[in-house]
Motif scaffolding. Structure first.
Motif, PDB file in Angstrom:
ATOM      1  N   LEU A 204      38.783  42.417  41.720  1.00 26.55           N
ATOM      2  CA  LEU A 204      40.163  42.639  41.296  1.00 26.55           C
ATOM      3  C   LEU A 204      41.000  43.195  42.452  1.00 26.55           C
ATOM      4  O   LEU A 204      42.144  42.778  42.667  1.00 26.55           O
ATOM      5  N   ARG A 205      40.414  44.128  43.207  1.00 26.68           N
ATOM      6  CA  ARG A 205      41.129  44.694  44.353  1.00 26.68           C
ATOM      7  C   ARG A 205      41.359  43.645  45.431  1.00 26.68           C
ATOM      8  O   ARG A 205      42.433  43.564  46.043  1.00 26.68           O
ATOM      9  N   GLU A 206      40.359  42.815  45.691  1.00 27.11           N
ATOM     10  CA  GLU A 206      40.499  41.765  46.696  1.00 27.11           C
ATOM     11  C   GLU A 206      41.592  40.769  46.306  1.00 27.11           C
ATOM     12  O   GLU A 206      42.396  40.344  47.152  1.00 27.11           O
ATOM     13  N   ALA A 207      41.629  40.404  45.021  1.00 25.34           N
ATOM     14  CA  ALA A 207      42.672  39.481  44.558  1.00 25.34           C
ATOM     15  C   ALA A 207      44.046  40.127  44.669  1.00 25.34           C
ATOM     16  O   ALA A 207      45.042  39.468  45.039  1.00 25.34           O
ATOM     17  N   PHE A 208      44.131  41.433  44.378  1.00 20.80           N
ATOM     18  CA  PHE A 208      45.404  42.150  44.471  1.00 20.80           C
ATOM     19  C   PHE A 208      45.905  42.188  45.914  1.00 20.80           C
ATOM     20  O   PHE A 208      47.084  41.922  46.185  1.00 20.80           O
ATOM     21  N   GLU A 209      45.004  42.516  46.857  1.00 15.02           N
ATOM     22  CA  GLU A 209      45.418  42.616  48.256  1.00 15.02           C
ATOM     23  C   GLU A 209      45.862  41.269  48.810  1.00 15.02           C
ATOM     24  O   GLU A 209      46.819  41.190  49.590  1.00 15.02           O
ATOM     25  N   GLU A 210      45.177  40.208  48.421  1.00 18.73           N
ATOM     26  CA  GLU A 210      45.565  38.875  48.896  1.00 18.73           C
ATOM     27  C   GLU A 210      46.942  38.479  48.365  1.00 18.73           C
ATOM     28  O   GLU A 210      47.791  37.968  49.104  1.00 18.73           O
ATOM     29  N   LEU A 211      47.177  38.744  47.079  1.00 18.19           N
ATOM     30  CA  LEU A 211      48.464  38.408  46.479  1.00 18.19           C
ATOM     31  C   LEU A 211      49.576  39.323  47.008  1.00 18.19           C
ATOM     32  O   LEU A 211      50.725  38.889  47.208  1.00 18.19           O
ATOM     33  N   PHE A 212      49.234  40.584  47.283  1.00 20.18           N
ATOM     34  CA  PHE A 212      50.189  41.540  47.831  1.00 20.18           C
ATOM     35  C   PHE A 212      50.671  41.088  49.211  1.00 20.18           C
ATOM     36  O   PHE A 212      51.860  41.156  49.537  1.00 20.18           O
ATOM     37  N   SER A 213      49.723  40.601  50.026  1.00 24.33           N
ATOM     38  CA  SER A 213      50.066  40.153  51.379  1.00 24.33           C
ATOM     39  C   SER A 213      50.960  38.921  51.359  1.00 24.33           C
ATOM     40  O   SER A 213      51.759  38.701  52.277  1.00 24.33           O
ATOM     41  N   GLN A 214      50.859  38.093  50.323  1.00 22.03           N
ATOM     42  CA  GLN A 214      51.700  36.902  50.212  1.00 22.03           C
ATOM     43  C   GLN A 214      53.113  37.244  49.763  1.00 22.03           C
ATOM     44  O   GLN A 214      54.052  36.491  50.023  1.00 22.03           O
ATOM     45  N   THR A 215      53.246  38.389  49.092  1.00 20.23           N
ATOM     46  CA  THR A 215      54.546  38.762  48.529  1.00 20.23           C
ATOM     47  C   THR A 215      55.287  39.766  49.410  1.00 20.23           C
ATOM     48  O   THR A 215      56.509  39.682  49.594  1.00 20.23           O
ATOM     49  N   TYR A 216      54.568  40.754  49.951  1.00 18.93           N
ATOM     50  CA  TYR A 216      55.174  41.811  50.756  1.00 18.93           C
ATOM     51  C   TYR A 216      54.618  41.771  52.180  1.00 18.93           C
ATOM     52  O   TYR A 216      53.605  41.111  52.441  1.00 18.93           O
ATOM     53  N   SER A 217      55.272  42.521  53.066  1.00 20.40           N
ATOM     54  CA  SER A 217      54.814  42.624  54.450  1.00 20.40           C
ATOM     55  C   SER A 217      53.609  43.561  54.515  1.00 20.40           C
ATOM     56  O   SER A 217      53.677  44.714  54.073  1.00 20.40           O
ATOM     57  N   ARG A 218      52.514  43.072  55.085  1.00 16.30           N
ATOM     58  CA  ARG A 218      51.304  43.892  55.164  1.00 16.30           C
ATOM     59  C   ARG A 218      51.473  45.025  56.181  1.00 16.30           C
ATOM     60  O   ARG A 218      50.977  46.141  55.964  1.00 16.30           O
ATOM     61  N   LYS A 219      52.187  44.750  57.287  1.00 23.45           N
ATOM     62  CA  LYS A 219      52.340  45.769  58.328  1.00 23.45           C
ATOM     63  C   LYS A 219      53.162  46.957  57.830  1.00 23.45           C
ATOM     64  O   LYS A 219      52.884  48.111  58.143  1.00 23.45           O
ATOM     65  N   GLN A 220      54.190  46.688  57.062  1.00 27.35           N
ATOM     66  CA  GLN A 220      55.050  47.750  56.571  1.00 27.35           C
ATOM     67  C   GLN A 220      54.418  48.559  55.444  1.00 27.35           C
ATOM     68  O   GLN A 220      54.947  49.617  55.066  1.00 27.35           O
ATOM     69  N   ASN A 221      53.307  48.098  54.904  1.00 33.67           N
ATOM     70  CA  ASN A 221      52.684  48.774  53.764  1.00 33.67           C
ATOM     71  C   ASN A 221      51.235  49.156  54.054  1.00 33.67           C
ATOM     72  O   ASN A 221      50.409  49.208  53.130  1.00 33.67           O
ATOM     73  N   LEU A 222      50.923  49.393  55.353  1.00 29.36           N
ATOM     74  CA  LEU A 222      49.548  49.766  55.706  1.00 29.36           C
ATOM     75  C   LEU A 222      49.145  51.084  55.051  1.00 29.36           C
ATOM     76  O   LEU A 222      47.986  51.255  54.645  1.00 29.36           O
ATOM     77  N   THR A 223      50.079  52.029  54.923  1.00 31.06           N
ATOM     78  CA  THR A 223      49.769  53.317  54.302  1.00 31.06           C
ATOM     79  C   THR A 223      49.387  53.136  52.838  1.00 31.06           C
ATOM     80  O   THR A 223      48.406  53.718  52.354  1.00 31.06           O
ATOM     81  N   PHE A 224      50.157  52.301  52.132  1.00 27.17           N
ATOM     82  CA  PHE A 224      49.850  52.057  50.715  1.00 27.17           C
ATOM     83  C   PHE A 224      48.497  51.372  50.550  1.00 27.17           C
ATOM     84  O   PHE A 224      47.689  51.767  49.713  1.00 27.17           O
ATOM     85  N   LEU A 225      48.224  50.346  51.374  1.00 29.27           N
ATOM     86  CA  LEU A 225      46.946  49.632  51.266  1.00 29.27           C
ATOM     87  C   LEU A 225      45.784  50.560  51.613  1.00 29.27           C
ATOM     88  O   LEU A 225      44.703  50.456  51.026  1.00 29.27           O
ATOM     89  N   GLY A 226      45.998  51.479  52.584  1.00 31.90           N
ATOM     90  CA  GLY A 226      44.963  52.457  52.900  1.00 31.90           C
ATOM     91  C   GLY A 226      44.701  53.390  51.732  1.00 31.90           C
ATOM     92  O   GLY A 226      43.552  53.783  51.474  1.00 31.90           O
ATOM     93  N   HIS A 227      45.759  53.748  50.987  1.00 32.36           N
ATOM     94  CA  HIS A 227      45.598  54.590  49.806  1.00 32.36           C
ATOM     95  C   HIS A 227      44.792  53.864  48.725  1.00 32.36           C
ATOM     96  O   HIS A 227      43.960  54.472  48.031  1.00 32.36           O
TER      97      HIS A 227
END
Length: 853
Positions: free
Chosen positions: A713-736
């Motif tokens: 579920l987390r892997e699917a969320f991160e993949e979909l998140f990267s397609q919708t939002y900028s991964r570089k600008q949200n590194l802190t959130f993804l680390g959390h």
């Protein structure tokens, strides 16, 4: 193409009895050849006459096999343009009610027709404005005729029509001045209200006088006598429509082609049956069954049983085509999907819960859902069901089938459910016949004997040699030149089971007993059947060249694999090889060489693996590892192992299931593993034992750790998140997110993902409303998050449950090879779940815990 030949004398009788204003048939009787337009005009004319109350029974009496087609034509006219033609609807209802007692097609048609049309007494619902808007023809039905028709429908199937229609408008008709309307309405309401005979008599005396009650009884008696006379007249006109298979360019008068019939029906060997899916223009019938004479006879008998809505038991030896006949019937009647016809392989350990249903686990602990079984689904939804090998069914299963066949009700113990049979339900079963003492007989001491009196039995035998030749020539035209020689070999191996004189019995003459070389003794484990012959022909038909000298050797080697590989004694295999070789001009010395000294060559290239006469493609994804894998393994290519590799390779190339039989340590498993390695296929090995459960193969709900559910579920969320939002600008959130997962803070993790999911859905709706694919992915993820959040809330510290697919289900989905070691130790329940899969393309794998296929 089928020709339905209408008896011209029957049409002449109809023409004489119909007055001139309605008589359009006479102009076609003088023609010698009917064009397609002529045939359509005749059928349309008969359909219109069927709606005339004076001619309904006349048409039914003389063209009874075409009644279903005529009814479907009228139904299309009623609903033409997407609106109900109320005048035609009322006339069709009255005509249909009069056919209920004499045509089995009428009852089933009525059940389908009224699912999408108003009741017979529809005019009672109309307001004055609606009533004036309806355009009636000159032959408008009277209300007394409509209420009489309503009573006939109720008497034919009270349970269905009592629930289907709203009867409240009928109450006002108890005060009308028309005696027949009052009488019919009173009897209808008595049936609807479940009145006893005494209550009904009191009720009728309040509505009618004694003279009126006597008048009603006299009318009912006259109608009953007329129906009995019509039934007798139908029997005298049973040859009014005949059929034959011919392809002709010009059709003489009296002949109607199957393509002329309504798109909602199909002609099966002269029997008109309803189609579940309307036939499309230019649609071709399935050709997987070759319609030889015996097959046509069996198909016609099966069609008659289906038209009568009776349970059918097909009896015959192994490989005579019992299942294929039912599948062909299902296909041509529109039951094309796997969900439209359900098949169950029965065994001595089959549980009634498999047929009725059971409560299954869900992802949430403590929550159970009712999963209906195959029989329950078929009965409630009006599907077809086929139970294979009913003679192996235990008493538990037979006790479930008895009330269904006797009362047309399915009882589910423990749920207090009594399910009525839905329209369209059809019950088939098969039973094997065995040869002993020169005759075919059914199994003794079978619990299925309790059902014998309820079946419509269809006895099937083996094909004659002439019919088998037609099958081979039709399916494999390239083998036409050698078909006689192939049949010589097969018939010599099977004995007299394909006699020209009798396909149902076996007779052994003293002359044949004096020739031991002309007949092989019964095979160890099983007898040869038509399946083996077709498998042999399928193998040798590819790139067949009768002029090549190597062809005879390939045909011989394939025959050894198909007919003698299952024999355990080398002497028996050699004897069979010599007999087969004698028909292929192969000497005994050469046959002995192939049985005792032959060793196929094996060569590997980057793209292919050639093992004897078989060539398999190597998977490119595994090509880099192949050299290392093969160098680290030691596999001795002895003659037995090389022969086995070739046999396996041929089976893999043809997609055939394989059963390896032999003592421990003879190389069964290692040979399969070696072949999988050199071809780059992933092999799953399952060690079977007496405790092996179907859940090990198919899967089931099992306790799992939170991590196993949340990781994908987390892997699917991160993949979909990267397609919708900028991964570089949200590194802190993804680390959390990763920190919550690593520290097992499941509630926080789900909340984070759920919050982002909601904002993403709002963003997608606002910014890209036209891009539905991304929106659907977020919606699917939101649904999974909601379900997971509920799971975690129920069991914060305990184990959660999830459906874990078994090894067989994973292999089927991903196209892997699977090897089941020691399958002889597996329980019967485990073997039954494999039977559908082994049937090939028609087979299916059912995941019981989820109801998936």
């Amino acid at each position: 193409m089928e020709n339905l030949e209408v008896n011209l004398s029957s049409l002449a009788v109809i023409s004489r009895h119909v007055d001139k204003s309605h008589n359009q048939i006479s102009q076609y009787l003088s023609k010698q050849i009917w064009s397609q337009q002529d045939r359509q005009s005749i059928l349309e004319c008969l359909a219109q006459l069927l709606l005339e109350k004076d001619y309904t029974l006349l048409i039914a009496r003389h063209v009874r096999p075409l009644i279903l087609d005529l009814l479907e034509r009228n139904a299309e006219r009623v609903q033409a343009g997407g609106q109900i033609n109320h005048d035609l609807h009322e006339r069709l209802c009255v005509a249909l009610s009069r056919l209920l007692g004499i045509s089995p097609d009428a009852q089933a048609f009525a059940a389908r027709y009224f699912n999408s049309t108003p009741p017979v007494f529809q005019r009672l619902f109309f307001t004055s404005e609606q009533s004036s808007a309806v355009q009636y023809g000159p032959r408008r039905m009277k209300l007394r005729e409509l209420m009489a028709a309503t009573l006939r429908f109720l008497q034919s199937d009270c349970a269905k029509f009592r629930r289907l229609w709203d009867w409240s408008p009928c109450v006002s008709q108890l005060l009308t001045s028309d005696v027949m309307v009052r009488g019919s309405t009173a009897q209808c309401l008595a049936l609807v209200c479940h009145m006893t005979d005494n209550q009904k008599a009191i009720f009728l005396r309040k509505v009618l006088t004694n003279d009126e009650i006597l008048h009603m009884k006299m009318k009912a008696l006259e109608e009953s006598q007329q129906m009995e006379a019509e039934k007798a007249l139908v029997l005298t006109n049973k040859r009014s429509v005949m059929w034959h298979q011919e392809v002709a360019q010009k059709f003489t008068r009296g002949q109607v082609v199957s393509e002329d019939l309504s798109q909602n029906v199909v002609a099966v060997c002269g029997v008109v049956l309803p189609r579940m899916v309307p036939r499309k223009a230019g649609q071709v019938k399935p050709t997987n069954l070759v319609l030889v004479e015996s097959t046509c006879q069996n198909l016609r008998r099966l069609a008659l049983a289906v038209a009568s809505h009776k349970p059918v038991l097909l009896e015959g030896p192994i490989g005579c085509g019992k299942t294929a006949l039912v599948e062909f019937m299902a296909s041509i009647t529109g039951h094309m999907k796997g969900a439209d016809i359900l098949k169950v392989q029965l065994g001595d350990q089959t549980d009634s819960k498999m047929l009725l249903g059971m409560y299954r686990c869900t992802d949430i602990p403590g929550t159970f859902l009712w999963q209906p079984g195959t029989l329950t689904q078929a009965v409630s939804k009006g599907l077809w069901i086929l139970l294979e090998d009913i003679d192996h069914a235990p008493l538990d299963v037979i006790s479930v089938l008895l009330p269904l066949m006797e009362n047309k009700k399915l009882m589910i113990p423990g749920r207090e459910d009594c399910i009525d049979v839905a329209s369209g339900f059809q019950f088939f079963a098969t039973r094997r016949m065995y040869c002993s003492g020169g005759n075919w007989h059914k199994p003794q001491n079978s619990h299925a004997a309790l059902l014998d009196k309820y079946w419509t039995k269809l006895q099937m035998g083996n094909m004659t040699r002439v019919e088998m030749k037609k099958v081979l020539v039709h399916k494999y035209p390239m083998l036409t030149v050698v078909s006689d020689r192939l049949l010589d070999i097969y018939c010599q191996l099977t004995g007299e089971r394909h006699s020209e004189l009798d396909t149902n019995t076996m007779q052994t003459s003293t002359e044949q007993q004096d020739k031991p070389d002309d007949k092989i003794t019964s095979l160890e484990g099983r007898a040869l059947s038509m399946r083996d012959l077709l498998k042999w022909c399928e193998r040798i038909s590819e790139n067949f060249d009768s002029s090549s000298s190597a062809t005879a050797q390939r045909v011989f080697l394939e025959a050894l694999d198909c007919f003698s590989a299952m024999l355990s004694l080398p002497a028996s295999r050699l004897r069979m090889a010599e007999i087969i070789g004698s028909k292929l001009n192969i000497s005994k010395e050469k046959a002995q060489h192939f049985c005792q000294l032959y060793q196929p060559g094996i060569s590997l290239t980057e793209l292919q693996a050639a093992v004897g006469r078989a060539t398999l493609a190597r998977r490119q994804a595994e090509a880099v590892q192949l050299t290392v894998q093969t160098s680290n393994q030691t596999f001795a290519l002895t003659r037995p192992s090389a022969v086995l590799l070739e046999q396996l390779a041929v089976c893999v190339a043809k997609g055939e299931p394989v059963l390896l039989v032999g003592e421990t340590g003879t190389g069964k498993t290692s040979t399969v593993q070696h072949l999988a390695t050199v071809t780059g296929h992933k092999l799953r090995v399952v060690n079977m034992n007496q405790q092996s459960d179907t859940a090990d193969l198919l899967g089931g709900y099992k306790p799992v750790d939170h991590r196993q559910i949340l990781l994908p579920l987390r892997e699917a969320f991160e993949e979909l998140f990267s397609q919708t939002y900028s991964r570089k600008q949200n590194l802190t959130f993804l680390g959390h997110v990763q920190t919550c997962f690593r520290e097992k803070r499941w509630q926080d993790l789900v909340r984070l993902m759920d919050h982002v999911c909601k904002s993403a859905l709002a963003k997608e709706l606002q910014e890209r409303p036209e891009d539905s694919s991304m929106l659907q992915q977020w919606e699917a993820l939101a649904s999974k998050l909601s379900q997971t959040q509920q799971q975690i809330r129920v069991c914060e510290t305990a184990m959660v449950f999830a459906f874990v697919e078994g090894s067989l289900a994973q292999a089927v989905k991903k196209g892997h090879w699977i090897l089941m070691d020691e399958i002889n130790l597996a329980a019967a329940e485990t073997l039954e779940c494999l039977s559908g899969l082994l049937e090939g393309s028609a087979g299916s794998l059912v995941l019981l815990d989820r109801g998936d296929t």
